[in-house]
Write an enzyme that holds these catalytic residues in place. Structure first.
Site, PDB file in Angstrom:
ATOM      1  CG  ASP A  57      -1.845   1.167   1.312  1.00  0.00           C
ATOM      2  OD1 ASP A  57      -2.678   1.286   0.398  1.00  0.00           O
ATOM      3  OD2 ASP A  57      -1.752   1.969   2.267  1.00  0.00           O
ATOM      4  CD  GLU A 109      -2.411   2.510  -3.446  1.00  0.00           C
ATOM      5  OE1 GLU A 109      -3.346   3.285  -3.659  1.00  0.00           O
ATOM      6  OE2 GLU A 109      -1.883   2.379  -2.336  1.00  0.00           O
TER       7      GLU A 109
END
Length: 491
Positions: free
Chosen positions: A314, A367
């Site tokens: 993330d 990401e």
């Protein structure tokens, strides 16, 4: 119940590796480990707290009284406190009471290596030895062929708390999901499922992205072995499991990692590098060897102990840039005078080298929303070493194009064609994730123009285009049947 017996699961070699930031299996040594010692049943505890004056284990077995079970500090300046407490067995609740040399502060902290935590809003750690007999040998033996980059990826992103609820609007358990979710994924022909963070987190509206229990699957849905059952069932049905993993920041909750031993132990002490203004959370100190070992051990833990097939990392962009989401004067350039976070970049490379060399057939997915080069290229040629990168530019351009009435689209064909100029510069995953269907952005169906029939036709067209575009594919739950309302994590 006796006092603390001196005992260690750490050799001198372990300590040297830990200090050098090269110990990638810390979960076998730190934390709480129920065991037998000299014929007595009990639990071995070990915690890293170098600034502490004293560390006591407090719990339901000593009425949460400090000093009853005080750990011994190691002589080797590693900052690790440890000891064996007889009579403390599986299921015992505990925390560490840390009396710091720094300003004489006393804090009660959950165990950073706890395998199981109390159900939030309670915050204690639980002594747990989650033995489980895996039945996914067939998948694990052949995973390399099914999970490689030249194989199809149709990924279903799931928030476990809201995929489906019971009639009473209660959470479904891992055991329930091992039946219902697995059956549904199989029926819908998804190749993989990606779980939004299942590591323990205190606050439901964070969706799991503010972690306090890095080594514990959240107790909201059941016990650790129940989550293993869910993964096992998915593997038995030839479905790969990708876990969202958050090494970019962590919350300031009193029982968490922040200011752990009265000092900035896990977070960078410089607020310009150690505090995230957007998320009001702390940023790991990627330059500290022991913190790197903690994070890489954590990545290994989920791949090793829970048989995860991939980690979707993330907020990578927030790690790569010192000026991410900061105004002028709120950040300090690196030694070369630019905005790259050199410590975070070297950490990411080390992480990817370690997991790919240790686990056959896994993938890491970044990401990453900027034009940082070579994100999914090998470390050996100067890349970051990820297997894939989310193609955020494609997602944004495509949705902009499809929002327009068909009559106007002829003037915006570049929104569709531009992605082909860079589609082969990285190994891209095409994401229509949870971020696109919250905060007033509307569901995918309601982004489409026209009446209801036209909206569904447009959505089918969008997915047809997506699945023929180069790259792997990810859609968020609800998109597959054209959910009309925005995602609401509470129902």
């Amino acid at each position: 119940m006796g006092n603390v017996i001196p005992y260690s699961l750490l050799s001198d070699f372990d300590i040297n590796l830990f200090k050098a930031g090269k110990h990638y299996r810390l979960y076998n040594h730190l934390g709480s480990h129920p065991m037998k010692h000299k014929g007595k049943k009990g639990t071995y505890f070990a915690v890293w707290a170098p600034t502490a004056k004293s560390v006591s284990v407090i719990g339901d077995f000593n009425y949460w009284v400090e000093g009853e079970h005080q750990l011994n500090v190691r002589w080797d300046e590693s900052g690790i406190w440890e000891g064996f407490i007889p009579g403390v067995e599986q299921g015992a609740l505990y925390k560490y009471k840390i009396h710091s040399n720094n300003n004489d502060i006393k804090t009660e902290k959950a165990d950073p290596f706890a395998r199981y935590c109390q159900h939030p809003p309670n915050t204690a750690s639980v002594v747990w030895d989650n033995t489980y007999k895996w039945k996914d040998k067939n998948w694990m033996d052949t995973r390399e062929t099914k999970n490689s980059l030249d194989k199809p990826y149709s990924v279903y992103e799931v928030h476990l708390g809201s995929w489906k609820r019971t009639k009473e609007n209660e959470f479904m358990s891992y055991v329930d999901l091992a039946e219902d979710l697995v059956k549904y994924l199989k029926e819908m022909n998804f190749t993989h499922v990606e779980f939004m963070p299942i590591m323990e987190y205190p606050y439901d509206p964070s969706w799991g992205y503010q972690l306090t229990g890095y080594f514990a699957p959240t107790s909201r849905f059941g016990k650790p072995e129940d989550f293993k059952l869910l993964v096992d069932k998915l593997h038995q049905n030839d479905i790969g499991v990708i876990l969202d993993w958050v090494p970019s920041h962590f919350p300031e909750d009193a029982h968490g990692l922040g200011f752990f031993d009265g000092s900035s132990l896990y977070e960078n002490p410089d607020r310009r590098r150690g505090y995230h203004p957007d998320w009001k959370s702390l940023i790991f100190n990627y330059g500290r060897n022991e913190v790197r070992a903690f994070l890489i051990s954590n990545a290994n833990f989920w791949l090793d102990q829970y048989h995860a097939d991939g980690l979707r990392v993330d907020a990578v962009a927030s790690m790569l840039y010192l000026d991410y989401s900061r105004e002028e004067g709120e950040w300090e350039p690196n030694i070369y005078g630019n905005n790259e976070n050199l410590e975070a970049i070297s950490f990411i490379r080390e992480l990817n080298q370690e997991v790919y060399s240790s686990f056959k057939g896994i993938q890491t997915i970044a990401e990453e929303s900027t034009s940082f080069s070579m994100v999914s290229k090998p470390v050996s040629i100067g890349g970051l070493g990820f297997g894939m990168k989310w193609m955020m530019g494609w997602m944004h351009d495509t949705l902009e194009y499809f929002k327009k009435e068909p009559i106007y689209r002829m003037h915006h064909q570049n929104d569709l064609t531009f992605s082909m100029t860079y589609a082969f510069t990285e190994n891209f995953m095409l994401p229509f994730s949870h971020d696109e269907v919250v905060y007033g952005k509307q569901s995918l169906l309601y982004k489409m123009p026209g009446d209801e029939w036209q909206r569904f036709a447009n959505l089918r067209l969008l997915f047809g285009y997506m699945f023929t575009h180069p790259g792997t594919n990810l859609i968020f739950m609800g998109a597959e049947f054209g959910q009309s309302s925005e995602w609401n994590f509470q129902q």
